[in-house]
Design a protein around this motif. Structure first.
Motif, PDB file in Angstrom:
ATOM      1  N   ASP A  66       0.842  -1.207   0.000  1.00  0.00           N
ATOM      2  CA  ASP A  66       0.000   0.000   0.000  1.00  0.00           C
ATOM      3  C   ASP A  66       0.872   1.251   0.000  1.00  0.00           C
ATOM      4  O   ASP A  66       1.937   1.271   0.622  1.00  0.00           O
ATOM      5  CB  ASP A  66      -0.905   0.041   1.237  1.00  0.00           C
ATOM      6  N   PHE A  67       0.421   2.274  -0.668  1.00  0.00           N
ATOM      7  CA  PHE A  67       1.149   3.546  -0.662  1.00  0.00           C
ATOM      8  C   PHE A  67       0.681   4.345   0.558  1.00  0.00           C
ATOM      9  O   PHE A  67      -0.184   5.197   0.480  1.00  0.00           O
ATOM     10  CB  PHE A  67       0.933   4.303  -1.973  1.00  0.00           C
ATOM     11  N   ILE A  68       1.304   4.025   1.687  1.00  0.00           N
ATOM     12  CA  ILE A  68       0.945   4.577   2.994  1.00  0.00           C
ATOM     13  C   ILE A  68       2.111   5.409   3.515  1.00  0.00           C
ATOM     14  O   ILE A  68       3.272   5.123   3.240  1.00  0.00           O
ATOM     15  CB  ILE A  68       0.646   3.431   3.993  1.00  0.00           C
ATOM     16  N   VAL A  69       1.786   6.424   4.288  1.00  0.00           N
ATOM     17  CA  VAL A  69       2.809   7.229   4.942  1.00  0.00           C
ATOM     18  C   VAL A  69       2.455   7.407   6.408  1.00  0.00           C
ATOM     19  O   VAL A  69       1.286   7.513   6.767  1.00  0.00           O
ATOM     20  CB  VAL A  69       2.972   8.610   4.248  1.00  0.00           C
ATOM     21  N   ALA A  70       3.491   7.405   7.229  1.00  0.00           N
ATOM     22  CA  ALA A  70       3.361   7.718   8.641  1.00  0.00           C
ATOM     23  C   ALA A  70       3.992   9.095   8.853  1.00  0.00           C
ATOM     24  O   ALA A  70       5.095   9.356   8.378  1.00  0.00           O
ATOM     25  CB  ALA A  70       4.076   6.674   9.489  1.00  0.00           C
ATOM     26  N   LEU A  71       3.265   9.959   9.540  1.00  0.00           N
ATOM     27  CA  LEU A  71       3.731  11.325   9.788  1.00  0.00           C
ATOM     28  C   LEU A  71       4.273  11.468  11.198  1.00  0.00           C
ATOM     29  O   LEU A  71       3.857  10.761  12.113  1.00  0.00           O
ATOM     30  CB  LEU A  71       2.584  12.319   9.624  1.00  0.00           C
TER      31      LEU A  71
ATOM     32  N   ALA B 100       8.792   2.748  -4.901  1.00  0.00           N
ATOM     33  CA  ALA B 100       8.371   3.480  -6.095  1.00  0.00           C
ATOM     34  C   ALA B 100       9.283   4.675  -6.349  1.00  0.00           C
ATOM     35  O   ALA B 100       9.296   5.218  -7.457  1.00  0.00           O
ATOM     36  CB  ALA B 100       6.920   3.941  -5.949  1.00  0.00           C
ATOM     37  N   LEU B 101      10.038   5.071  -5.328  1.00  0.00           N
ATOM     38  CA  LEU B 101      10.953   6.216  -5.455  1.00  0.00           C
ATOM     39  C   LEU B 101      12.420   5.808  -5.524  1.00  0.00           C
ATOM     40  O   LEU B 101      13.208   6.443  -6.224  1.00  0.00           O
ATOM     41  CB  LEU B 101      10.759   7.182  -4.282  1.00  0.00           C
ATOM     42  N   ALA B 102      12.791   4.772  -4.774  1.00  0.00           N
ATOM     43  CA  ALA B 102      14.198   4.361  -4.695  1.00  0.00           C
ATOM     44  C   ALA B 102      14.272   2.923  -4.197  1.00  0.00           C
ATOM     45  O   ALA B 102      13.340   2.441  -3.543  1.00  0.00           O
ATOM     46  CB  ALA B 102      14.960   5.277  -3.737  1.00  0.00           C
ATOM     47  N   PRO B 103      15.375   2.240  -4.473  1.00  0.00           N
ATOM     48  CA  PRO B 103      15.548   0.886  -3.936  1.00  0.00           C
ATOM     49  C   PRO B 103      15.600   0.918  -2.406  1.00  0.00           C
ATOM     50  O   PRO B 103      16.109   1.872  -1.809  1.00  0.00           O
ATOM     51  CB  PRO B 103      16.893   0.433  -4.502  1.00  0.00           C
ATOM     52  N   LEU B 104      15.074  -0.129  -1.788  1.00  0.00           N
ATOM     53  CA  LEU B 104      15.046  -0.178  -0.325  1.00  0.00           C
ATOM     54  C   LEU B 104      16.442  -0.112   0.290  1.00  0.00           C
ATOM     55  O   LEU B 104      16.608   0.450   1.376  1.00  0.00           O
ATOM     56  CB  LEU B 104      14.330  -1.439   0.159  1.00  0.00           C
TER      57      LEU B 104
END
Length: 132
Positions: free
Chosen positions: A62-67, A116-120
């Motif tokens: 999931d494309f989730i973010v924690a703030l 989706a932005l960079a390799p882990l």
């Protein structure tokens, strides 16, 4: 009532000056001017199907973010979206969790969103993000 040509010329000149004196910015410019952009590091974590601070189970893909708590505001932003930019790549992520250990402008992305932005194996990337 009859109007003369000089009258119409004067009215036309009045409106032309009025339009030039009161430029209106394009809608996109107004939106950009009101948008606050934040710069900070993005890290990643594995939600593993566990419920986040917003109360719903989340998957790694999931494309989730924690703030950080500074932006989480006791859940006031749950399920809102952020735009995250890294090296010209943009993703849309949903706020679903709280990152207790994050610095103020830092965000913690689900592993799927980070990938989706960079390799882990990069681990930490500098991003620019904003609320949508």
């Amino acid at each position: 009532m009859r109007f003369s040509t000089p009258f119409f010329a004067a009215v036309a000149a009045f409106f032309a000056v009025g339009v030039q004196a009161n430029p209106v910015a394009a809608p996109e410019a107004n939106i950009t001017a009101r948008t606050t952009y934040f710069s900070g590091d993005a890290t990643f974590y594995y939600p593993n199907g566990n419920p986040g601070a917003c109360g719903a189970p989340m998957q790694n893909s999931d494309f989730i973010v924690a703030l950080s708590s500074a932006h989480y505001h006791d859940g006031a932003h749950c399920w809102q979206h952020l735009n995250v930019n890294y090296n010209g790549n943009n993703i849309d992520v949903t706020i679903g969790d709280l990152c207790v250990g994050c610095a103020t402008e830092q965000i913690d992305l689900s592993s799927g969103a980070f990938e989706a932005l960079a390799p882990l194996d990069v681990g930490v990337i500098p991003v620019v993000w904003n609320f949508k």
